[in-house]
Design a protein around this motif. Structure first.
Motif, PDB file in Angstrom:
ATOM      1  N   ALA A  22       0.842  -1.198   0.000  1.00 48.17           N
ATOM      2  CA  ALA A  22       0.000   0.000   0.000  1.00 48.17           C
ATOM      3  C   ALA A  22       0.874   1.243   0.000  1.00 48.17           C
ATOM      4  O   ALA A  22       1.843   1.335   0.767  1.00 48.17           O
ATOM      5  N   GLU A  40      -4.274  -0.515  -2.637  1.00 47.77           N
ATOM      6  CA  GLU A  40      -5.069  -1.359  -1.741  1.00 47.77           C
ATOM      7  C   GLU A  40      -6.499  -1.464  -2.243  1.00 47.77           C
ATOM      8  O   GLU A  40      -6.993  -0.617  -2.995  1.00 47.77           O
ATOM      9  N   ASP A 100      -8.345  -5.731   1.386  1.00 44.93           N
ATOM     10  CA  ASP A 100      -7.222  -5.655   2.318  1.00 44.93           C
ATOM     11  C   ASP A 100      -7.661  -5.103   3.669  1.00 44.93           C
ATOM     12  O   ASP A 100      -7.018  -5.345   4.689  1.00 44.93           O
ATOM     13  N   ARG A 101      -8.748  -4.359   3.648  1.00 39.86           N
ATOM     14  CA  ARG A 101      -9.292  -3.712   4.845  1.00 39.86           C
ATOM     15  C   ARG A 101     -10.786  -3.554   4.605  1.00 39.86           C
ATOM     16  O   ARG A 101     -11.220  -3.355   3.466  1.00 39.86           O
TER      17      ARG A 101
END
Length: 507
Positions: free
Chosen positions: A255, A282, A464-465
């Motif tokens: 990232a 990301e 990723d999140r």
């Protein structure tokens, strides 16, 4: 009970054999699921049974007797009712819910020479109440949300009391509660002897509702399962190979710097005090139930709607996104939820749709350089693996999965900083879903990606999140290493106390 049989159906288009000797039967009191990967022949089979294709080989029988079905009115006369996936194509937007719900009565004059709206509304409310449809029948259809439109189309079909009902991706835009409501209705119809063809890419739903399953692949019937059936075997039959991972392997991406920052973004009644950061490289997942505010947030970031308060920063600089054109100029692109209405010109060609956002790249002195435009379209077609790979095909003739590839592909010609996916796999098959996931991963190498989805497993498998939204607010943020389905679902439905945006909000 009635039986509808398709025997030896064959349908060919130029260069494509869509169906080859397909047999299919639906019996009264049975929910028969029809599944298959992108281009398997499901839509062709449905369109033959519903009279949209006048020319085909094979025959159709009802209760053992041959019938002629070469136009929609024939299917309607034989009691075959269809709920199509693209709801906006079968409703009149400027009419009310009541008028759309009872459109056949209006057209036939069954309401009398002088239309009494009070009586019409009363009849519509009676139909809606019987199906637990919670919609104001006096509202214009164009003012409804997509889930409300979906339920309206389903209600209209069911109210006609046909012996055969074909449902094409009926839950693609419905919430969990609305899906459960629909299943209750379908089970009641089954008890009443209605034969139901249920087409869906949501295999868990099929396992929950279907009595039997037929699998098509490459235009042929390749498998048939009675209840109880193993989903892994269904997927294997669909793809022609053993079931692999639902999502592509997670890529190791570093990232980078923050490319998009949102501070206190609000729009009355839709989005409330949302803050987030997206880094280059990301994939940020945003999940939540239908109506949680995901789509409205993306519309604000795309300039499709105006915020009442808050700030948007792109690579550290405040930007004013007054329109989608302004967002595109800044490198912010959107793959919208309603691809046919918001993402495509369905009556135009693949080439025209792909080149349109950046048409100036193919013009000189106000003239379009067709050779350069075609070369660009062909390059994008190869990158997204469009089927068939024909730049001159009308988009409306593509399957849902291939239409979505065109929506994504048109942005590949630009220089994205941020690309946002809104329910990007809605209504497409498992194979096409994997291709969308791969495209999102590839785009994350060039930009920051926001992937908004009501499918929690999808957010977990790709992002990723993950942010969770509920009632227009971000109620949780978790890194993928600590996120799990139970926690995200609890936040989505409000089953556990929220901790704001979590400890990882500005990592």
């Amino acid at each position: 009970m009635s039986t509808l049989s398709a025997i030896g159906l064959r349908k060919a288009f130029p260069g494509v054999l869509a169906l080859e000797g397909v047999d299919f039967e639906i019996r009264g009191g049975v929910i028969h699921a029809l599944v298959g990967a992108n281009g398997a022949g499901k839509s062709t089979l449905i369109k033959i049974l519903s009279g949209y294709y006048p020319h085909y080989e094979g025959r159709i029988e009802i209760n053992g007797k041959p019938v002629t079905i070469t136009k929609p009115s024939h299917a309607f006369a034989h009691g075959i009712e269809v709920v199509h996936q693209e709801v906006d194509t079968v409703m009149i937007p400027y009419l009310t819910v009541a008028e759309n719900l009872l459109i056949e009565r209006l057209a036939s004059g069954a309401t009398g020479t002088f239309l009494r709206m009070r009586r019409l509304y009363a009849q519509a409310e009676e139909v809606a109440k019987g199906l637990n449809l919670d919609i104001d029948v006096r509202r214009r259809v164009e003012d409804l949300t997509l889930p409300q439109k979906q339920m309206l189309v389903i209600a209209r079909a069911i109210s006609r009391r046909a012996p055969f009902l074909i449902l094409d991706e009926p839950t693609s835009s419905l919430s969990l509660r609305e899906t459960e409501q629909l299943f209750d209705i379908l089970n009641r119809l089954k008890e009443q002897g209605v034969g139901i063809i249920y087409v869906s890419h949501r295999l868990q739903e099929i396992q929950a509702i279907a009595d039997e399953v037929t699998v098509l692949r490459n235009g042929r019937r390749v498998a048939h399962f009675e209840r109880e059936f193993d989903l892994a075997r269904v997927v294997e039959a669909m793809l022609g190979v053993p079931q692999g991972q639902a999502f592509p392997p997670r890529q190791e991406r570093q990232a980078g710097e923050v490319v998009l920052e949102v501070r206190g973004l609000s729009k009355r009644g839709q989005v409330h005090d949302v803050s987030l950061r997206l880094r280059h490289g990301e994939i940020l997942g945003i999940t939540g139930l239908t109506g949680s505010g995901k789509t409205q947030l993306l519309h604000l970031l795309y300039g499709a709607e105006s915020a009442d308060d808050g700030e948007i920063l792109l690579e550290g600089r405040p930007v004013r996104l007054s329109s989608p054109g302004a967002a595109v100029a800044q490198g912010i692109y959107l793959v919208p939820e309603e691809r046919r209405r918001q993402g495509l010109f369905i009556d135009n060609t693949v080439r025209e749709n792909i080149s349109l956002p950046f048409l100036k790249l193919f013009t000189a002195a106000s003239f379009v350089m067709r050779g350069r435009e075609r070369a660009h379209a062909q390059h994008i077609i190869e990158r997204v693996r469009l089927t068939p790979p024909d730049p001159e095909m009308l988009v409306k003739n593509l399957s849902g999965g291939n239409q979505q590839k065109v929506v994504i592909g048109k942005w590949l010609g630009g220089a994205p900083r941020v690309i946002m996916f809104d329910e990007a796999t809605q209504g497409i098959d498992v194979g096409a879903k994997q291709e969308v996931y791969l495209l999102a991963q590839r785009l994350a190498q060039r930009a920051g990606v926001i992937f908004a989805t009501s499918d929690i497993d999808e957010a977990l498998g790709l992002a990723d999140r993950v942010l969770v939204m509920r009632d227009g607010r971000v109620v949780a943020e978790l890194p993928i290493a600590t996120a799990n389905r139970q926690t995200l679902l609890a936040y989505a439905v409000g089953a556990e106390s929220s901790h704001g945006q979590g400890d990882e909000a500005y990592d």
